[in-house]
Scaffold this active site. Sequence first.
Site, PDB file in Angstrom:
ATOM      1  CB  SER A  67      -0.948  -0.065   1.216  1.00  0.00           C
ATOM      2  OG  SER A  67      -2.045   0.777   1.008  1.00  0.00           O
ATOM      3  CG  HIS A  73      -5.273  -2.885   0.874  1.00  0.00           C
ATOM      4  ND1 HIS A  73      -4.611  -2.912  -0.339  1.00  0.00           N
ATOM      5  CD2 HIS A  73      -4.800  -1.790   1.538  1.00  0.00           C
ATOM      6  CE1 HIS A  73      -3.776  -1.885  -0.393  1.00  0.00           C
ATOM      7  NE2 HIS A  73      -3.867  -1.187   0.721  1.00  0.00           N
TER       8      HIS A  73
END
Length: 396
Positions: A208, A343
Amino acid sequence: MVSFSRRCLFAFLLAAAADALRVPQACPAIPSLTSFNDTALPDLFTFLDGRKVKTLADWACKREEISTLMQRDELGTLPGRPESMNVSFSGNTLTIGVTQSGKNITFAPTITYPTTGTAPFPALIGMGGVSIPTPSGVAIIQFNNEQMAAQDTAASRGQGLFFNLYGSDASAGAMIAWAWAVRLIMDALEKTPEANINTGRVGVTGCSRNGKGALVAGAFEPRLVLTIPQESGSGGTDSWRISDFILSTGISTQTASEIVQENVWLSSNFDQFANTSVNKLPFDHHSLAALVAPRGMFAIDNLGYDWLGPFSSYGAMISARTVWTAMGVSDFMGVSQAANHTHCVFPSTQQPQLNAFIQKFLFDEQTDTDIVETAGNYTFEVPDAQWAPWSVPKFV
Ligand SMILES: *[C@@H]1O[C@H](CO)[C@@H](O)[C@H](O)[C@H]1NC(C)=O
Ligand SMILES: *[C@@H]1O[C@H](CO)[C@@H](O)[C@H](O)[C@H]1NC(C)=O
Ligand SMILES: *[C@@H]1O[C@H](CO)[C@@H](O)[C@H](O)[C@H]1NC(C)=O
Ligand SMILES: *[C@@H]1O[C@H](CO)[C@@H](O)[C@H](O)[C@H]1NC(C)=O
Ligand SMILES: *[C@@H]1O[C@H](CO)[C@@H](O)[C@H](O)[C@H]1NC(C)=O
Ligand SMILES: *[C@@H]1O[C@H](CO)[C@@H](O)[C@H](O)[C@H]1NC(C)=O
């Protein structure tokens, strides 16, 4: 002629570590770019003065052109080595002391050693941690990137150890500050054989926002032999231009104009482009990833989040991969986009691909890393009429 035969592959990688892509004296000058305006991803094989990039020596110059402009217009300046650095190693902690202009800082990455394998160990630097499964036989070097340069909000600018040394008004955004620290970690490991890390076999990874940082570190630290950005989105593997296009079709995607409001990953020099048009940038993030070539790179993505702009990442990474193709080592750069999953939770479907990259670049095994795969409904090849209307040479 430089040929990347399999036999000389790892010799080449080691030479790259010693800065084999040394910039020749006579690179084309960077023209004034006041009227640069390109809706497509800028051609990686044409200098900004119009000359073609035909050889590996040309690429060393093109690489310098990209690096110079990305620092100037987007990332901020990567400082040279500080005046002095000293290192001590105790327990599993590498303590690095740095002085510059009468100021000093200390930071201390910790190393988690594998329970199998042989010293000196290959290693992965975890940008703020590691979100891929720890490969067997590989040491993990935990780098606390947020202590070096904060990334809380847009109010974090100039905060962190890097800025204690270089001033809170340094042009650097957080990511180039992290890359500076990663270089010092490599220097420190080289000076510290008792840390038992094979400094010719170190990679970097992060997920990320830290995946954005892992890509920048891999791009700017040539001793890293493997770069694994995971679900990094805009500011990482995404193209600014394609992300803007995706947003314009009504899909909620992170873009340049959003990112400069959200955080301080980039230099404030980037605001002028983010606020007006990213088409004025003489580079995009395919250019950033191309700085990693010919070293190993594996771009990991997740199709489940529009915000990550998975098509933007795909287009940019396929475009970047052309540089490895021109070098004759397209399989050193992999792209893998898995179907929707949480995620930064690495899916088992990508494990064999990850293993192949780890084995090739950290253990010298001849695995098959010719991986370009997406669970998405994307077709993208270079030349692409809309996004990459340029052809790919074979470097001679
Ligand atoms: C940039 O190019 C686009 C078309 O490609 C054009 O519409 C726009 O006016 C140009 N902008 C500038 C500042 O030249
Ligand atoms: C670096 O050297 C200074 C001065 O000798 C010392 O105070 C400091 O503890 C050292 N730092 C490390 C990390 O060894
Ligand atoms: C580091 O800076 C502090 C003040 O900020 C000073 O007290 C200390 O002596 C410095 N250490 C070194 C090794 O220069
Ligand atoms: C960009 O836009 C933001 C928000 O409108 C503003 O705060 C900033 O000053 C602008 N920066 C530049 C360089 O135009
Ligand atoms: C991804 O999966 C989660 C559940 O695991 C679901 O909530 C979400 O809607 C899915 N997203 C997409 C784009 O399919
Ligand atoms: C993929 O995209 C094409 C063109 O947008 C469309 O015609 C096709 O139905 C899509 N296929 C799938 C499986 O979604």
